[in-house]
Design an enzyme around this catalytic site. Structure first.
Site, PDB file in Angstrom:
ATOM      1  N   GLU A  55       0.798  -1.284  -0.096  1.00 25.75           N
ATOM      2  CA  GLU A  55       0.049   0.137   0.140  1.00 25.75           C
ATOM      3  C   GLU A  55       0.902   1.322  -0.240  1.00 25.75           C
ATOM      4  O   GLU A  55       2.114   1.047   0.572  1.00 25.75           O
ATOM      5  CB  GLU A  55      -1.181  -0.134   1.305  1.00 25.75           C
ATOM      6  CG  GLU A  55      -1.757   1.146   1.548  1.00 25.75           C
ATOM      7  CD  GLU A  55      -2.945   1.462   0.539  1.00 25.75           C
ATOM      8  OE1 GLU A  55      -2.574   1.666  -0.632  1.00 25.75           O
ATOM      9  OE2 GLU A  55      -3.802   1.518   0.850  1.00 25.75           O
ATOM     10  N   ASP A  56       0.451   2.201  -0.759  1.00 19.11           N
ATOM     11  CA  ASP A  56       1.289   3.564  -0.343  1.00 19.11           C
ATOM     12  C   ASP A  56       1.136   4.081   0.826  1.00 19.11           C
ATOM     13  O   ASP A  56       2.043   4.305   1.463  1.00 19.11           O
ATOM     14  CB  ASP A  56       0.831   4.613  -1.565  1.00 19.11           C
ATOM     15  CG  ASP A  56      -0.679   4.914  -1.740  1.00 19.11           C
ATOM     16  OD1 ASP A  56      -1.599   4.326  -0.944  1.00 19.11           O
ATOM     17  OD2 ASP A  56      -1.086   5.743  -2.425  1.00 19.11           O
ATOM     18  N   ASP A  71      -3.770   5.606   5.964  1.00 21.51           N
ATOM     19  CA  ASP A  71      -4.344   6.947   6.549  1.00 21.51           C
ATOM     20  C   ASP A  71      -5.306   6.541   7.762  1.00 21.51           C
ATOM     21  O   ASP A  71      -5.285   6.329   8.827  1.00 21.51           O
ATOM     22  CB  ASP A  71      -4.879   7.706   5.620  1.00 21.51           C
ATOM     23  CG  ASP A  71      -5.493   9.021   5.822  1.00 21.51           C
ATOM     24  OD1 ASP A  71      -5.093   9.740   7.142  1.00 21.51           O
ATOM     25  OD2 ASP A  71      -6.168   9.432   4.986  1.00 21.51           O
ATOM     26  N   PHE A  96      -1.176  16.379   3.557  1.00 16.51           N
ATOM     27  CA  PHE A  96      -1.470  15.637   2.311  1.00 16.51           C
ATOM     28  C   PHE A  96      -0.342  15.146   1.434  1.00 16.51           C
ATOM     29  O   PHE A  96       0.590  16.193   1.276  1.00 16.51           O
ATOM     30  CB  PHE A  96      -2.530  16.217   1.600  1.00 16.51           C
ATOM     31  CG  PHE A  96      -3.184  15.345   0.634  1.00 16.51           C
ATOM     32  CD1 PHE A  96      -4.215  14.689   1.007  1.00 16.51           C
ATOM     33  CD2 PHE A  96      -2.839  15.325  -0.850  1.00 16.51           C
ATOM     34  CE1 PHE A  96      -4.883  13.701   0.023  1.00 16.51           C
ATOM     35  CE2 PHE A  96      -3.357  14.125  -1.499  1.00 16.51           C
ATOM     36  CZ  PHE A  96      -4.408  13.512  -1.269  1.00 16.51           C
ATOM     37  N   ARG A 129       1.883  12.538  -9.324  1.00 13.30           N
ATOM     38  CA  ARG A 129       2.421  10.974  -9.445  1.00 13.30           C
ATOM     39  C   ARG A 129       3.963  10.923  -9.774  1.00 13.30           C
ATOM     40  O   ARG A 129       4.474  10.029  -9.358  1.00 13.30           O
ATOM     41  CB  ARG A 129       1.627  10.132 -10.024  1.00 13.30           C
ATOM     42  CG  ARG A 129      -0.078   9.767  -9.595  1.00 13.30           C
ATOM     43  CD  ARG A 129      -0.421   8.610 -10.215  1.00 13.30           C
ATOM     44  NE  ARG A 129      -1.674   8.439 -10.109  1.00 13.30           N
ATOM     45  CZ  ARG A 129      -2.662   7.972  -9.280  1.00 13.30           C
ATOM     46  NH1 ARG A 129      -1.849   7.668  -8.222  1.00 13.30           N
ATOM     47  NH2 ARG A 129      -3.907   8.286  -9.137  1.00 13.30           N
TER      48      ARG A 129
HETATM   49  P1  IMP Z   1      -7.539   4.972   4.229  1.00 18.40           P
HETATM   50  O1  IMP Z   1      -8.461   4.128   3.819  1.00 18.40           O
HETATM   51  O2  IMP Z   1      -7.854   6.197   4.760  1.00 18.40           O
HETATM   52  O3  IMP Z   1      -6.332   4.345   5.100  1.00 18.40           O
HETATM   53  O4  IMP Z   1      -6.857   5.452   2.790  1.00 18.40           O
HETATM   54  C1  IMP Z   1      -5.893   5.110   2.142  1.00 18.40           C
HETATM   55  C2  IMP Z   1      -5.807   5.459   0.853  1.00 18.40           C
HETATM   56  O5  IMP Z   1      -6.273   6.808   0.858  1.00 18.40           O
HETATM   57  C3  IMP Z   1      -4.667   5.245   0.217  1.00 18.40           C
HETATM   58  O6  IMP Z   1      -4.202   4.222  -0.558  1.00 18.40           O
HETATM   59  C4  IMP Z   1      -4.208   6.529  -0.749  1.00 18.40           C
HETATM   60  O7  IMP Z   1      -4.696   6.278  -2.072  1.00 18.40           O
HETATM   61  C5  IMP Z   1      -5.129   7.584  -0.114  1.00 18.40           C
HETATM   62  N1  IMP Z   1      -4.303   8.363   0.756  1.00 18.40           N
HETATM   63  C6  IMP Z   1      -4.525   8.602   2.045  1.00 18.40           C
HETATM   64  N2  IMP Z   1      -3.674   9.747   2.403  1.00 18.40           N
HETATM   65  C7  IMP Z   1      -3.209  10.404   1.439  1.00 18.40           C
HETATM   66  C8  IMP Z   1      -2.321  11.359   1.162  1.00 18.40           C
HETATM   67  O8  IMP Z   1      -1.872  12.043   2.014  1.00 18.40           O
HETATM   68  N3  IMP Z   1      -2.054  11.592  -0.090  1.00 18.40           N
HETATM   69  C9  IMP Z   1      -2.691  10.859  -1.017  1.00 18.40           C
HETATM   70  N4  IMP Z   1      -3.394   9.785  -1.137  1.00 18.40           N
HETATM   71  C10 IMP Z   1      -3.712   9.501   0.144  1.00 18.40           C
HETATM   72 MG    MG Z   2      -4.064   3.917  -2.279  1.00 15.85          MG
END
Ligand code: IMP
Ligand code: MG
Length: 176
Positions: free
Chosen positions: A99-100, A103, A152, A165
């Site tokens: 995963e990137d 969050d 962000f 990207r």
């Molecule tokens: P989560 O479900 O809130 O954990 O979100 C995860 C996804 O939200 C990641 O796979 C990202 O694609 C996107 N995301 C969360 N934070 C960021 C950020 O700071 N920049 C860009 N994408 C984010």
């Molecule tokens: Mg993602």
């Protein structure tokens, strides 16, 4: 939040590369003699996964899933579904989700549950970045590159509205 302005450098290219190399060394050690399936979550993980596989220098299989979450702006709403799934089952396989950013944790928790139902031999999570300040569900990240502040993040495959990207390092966008 609506990020605006020019990206500000958070982690230079060299630091990103050093972290990915470190993760590759940990994964290589832990999966010695096995052939794990690395599952990248599209699109944000594509660059990270490519570099990780290059530095791993061991036999792996690569799959991608595309998930979508319905929500406003920059926060995932928690209603997630698999848009492009796996071609084959991961039953009995060693699975490593890539995963990137973790969050709220909702996206990877959803995918880990989805995969666990297929009864893999093992299931772990590797994330380039962790933003623990906004967590809604607890997540164990087995291999982590960086902990990042509640800002962000863009670059190194990670976008804001499909932008940034291409940047080779990790940047923050100021919110307002
Ligand atoms: P989560 O479900 O809130 O954990 O979100 C995860 C996804 O939200 C990641 O796979 C990202 O694609 C996107 N995301 C969360 N934070 C960021 C950020 O700071 N920049 C860009 N994408 C984010
Ligand atoms: Mg993602």
């Amino acid at each position: 939040m609506s990020p605006q302005g020019e990206p500000r450098l958070l982690l230079p290219r060299e630091e990103v590369e050093a972290a990915v190399k470190r993760l590759a060394a940990e994964i290589r050690r832990d999966y010695k003699g096995r052939c794990p399936v690395l599952i990248g979550i599209l699109k944000g993980s594509f660059m990270f996964l490519a570099d990780l596989v290059r530095f791993l220098d061991m036999p792996v299989e690569v799959e991608f899933v595309r998930l979508s979450s319905y929500g406003r702006g920059t926060e995932s709403a928690g209603k997630i579904r698999v848009r492009h799934g796996l071609c084959s089952t991961v039953a009995g396989r060693d699975v490593l989700v890539v995963e990137d950013i973790v969050d709220t944790g909702l996206t990877c928790t959803y995918l880990l549950k989805y995969l666990r139902r297929q009864k893999p031999a093992s299931l772990k999570l590797c994330a380039l970045a962790d933003k623990p300040s906004r967590r809604k569900v607890p997540v164990t990240i087995d291999y982590l590159g960086f902990t990042v502040p509640d800002k962000f993040i863009v670059g190194y495959g990670i976008d804001w509205d499909e932008r940034f990207r291409y940047l080779p390092a990790i940047y923050t966008l100021e919110g307002n």
